[in-house]
Design an enzyme around this catalytic site. Structure first.
Site, mmCIF file in Angstrom:
data_model
loop_
_atom_site.group_PDB
_atom_site.id
_atom_site.type_symbol
_atom_site.label_atom_id
_atom_site.label_comp_id
_atom_site.label_asym_id
_atom_site.label_seq_id
_atom_site.Cartn_x
_atom_site.Cartn_y
_atom_site.Cartn_z
ATOM 1 N N HIS A 1 0.853 -1.187 0.000
ATOM 2 C CA HIS A 1 0.000 0.000 0.000
ATOM 3 C C HIS A 1 0.890 1.238 0.000
ATOM 4 O O HIS A 1 2.024 1.213 0.503
ATOM 5 C CB HIS A 1 -0.893 0.018 1.233
ATOM 6 C CG HIS A 1 -1.949 -1.037 1.220
ATOM 7 N ND1 HIS A 1 -3.102 -0.929 1.962
ATOM 8 C CD2 HIS A 1 -2.043 -2.218 0.560
ATOM 9 C CE1 HIS A 1 -3.867 -2.004 1.759
ATOM 10 N NE2 HIS A 1 -3.230 -2.797 0.912
ATOM 11 N N GLU B 1 0.811 3.931 1.782
ATOM 12 C CA GLU B 1 1.220 4.364 3.116
ATOM 13 C C GLU B 1 2.343 3.491 3.663
ATOM 14 O O GLU B 1 3.308 3.996 4.249
ATOM 15 C CB GLU B 1 0.031 4.342 4.081
ATOM 16 C CG GLU B 1 -1.105 5.255 3.687
ATOM 17 C CD GLU B 1 -2.161 4.580 2.798
ATOM 18 O OE1 GLU B 1 -3.303 5.084 2.763
ATOM 19 O OE2 GLU B 1 -1.853 3.558 2.149
ATOM 20 N N CYS C 1 -6.246 2.090 5.307
ATOM 21 C CA CYS C 1 -6.874 0.849 5.761
ATOM 22 C C CYS C 1 -6.379 0.502 7.167
ATOM 23 O O CYS C 1 -5.421 1.094 7.669
ATOM 24 C CB CYS C 1 -6.546 -0.281 4.784
ATOM 25 S SG CYS C 1 -4.856 -0.900 4.918
#
Length: 157
Positions: free
Chosen positions: A52, A54, A82
């Site tokens: 992801h 992040e 998430c």
């Protein structure tokens, strides 16, 4: 720079990633008013469900700072992080999270993790997405591997 400008940087990364046939997510990590790391979602490119934006930005920030601690940092994300990304930010000591598009914005396109967050908030015994079994080892009341780790660090957790 302002929150808005850092957030636009994350959105621009998401747009560039989308143009490169990636998922529409970008993130930047900021400390003391400067970007120290960037990341884009590379799940499909790397065949890695943890890639992801992040998390990749956090990994880059750790490499840039030489530390797993990111105290005082803000993560700016194009989309609502998430649960996995939020957990990683918390474990790293990130102080602030600012995001642009919400789960509600992404839901019509299959880009919401709201259900995942809801599922994971239940006690392990009540989660139905996977069979989760706890089999404590014989030394679970006095775990040798954890004690050894603490001793290697001078008794510090």
């Amino acid at each position: 720079m302002t929150d808005t400008s850092f957030l636009h940087e994350a959105i621009d990364l998401a747009k560039d990633n989308l143009a490169a046939k990636g998922r529409p997510f970008g993130a930047v990590v900021v400390r003391d008013g400067a970007i120290i790391a960037r990341g884009v979602n590379r799940m499909d490119a790397d065949k890695d469900p943890t890639a992801h934006a992040e998390l990749l930005a956090l990994r880059a920030a750790g490499a840039a700072t030489g530390s797993t601690r990111l105290d005082g940092c803000t993560v700016y994300a194009s989309g609502q992080p998430c649960p996995m990304c939020l957990a990683a930010m918390r474990l790293a000591g990130v102080t602030r999270v600012v995001f642009a598009y919400s789960n509600e914005n992404g839901a019509p396109y299959g880009l919401s993790t709201a259900q995942v967050a809801q599922d994971l908030s239940a006690p392990l015994s009540q989660q139905s997405w996977a069979e989760i079994t706890h089999l404590p080892p014989e030394d679970s009341n006095d775990p040798v591997i954890y004690k050894t780790w603490a001793e290697q660090r001078g008794g510090k957790a």
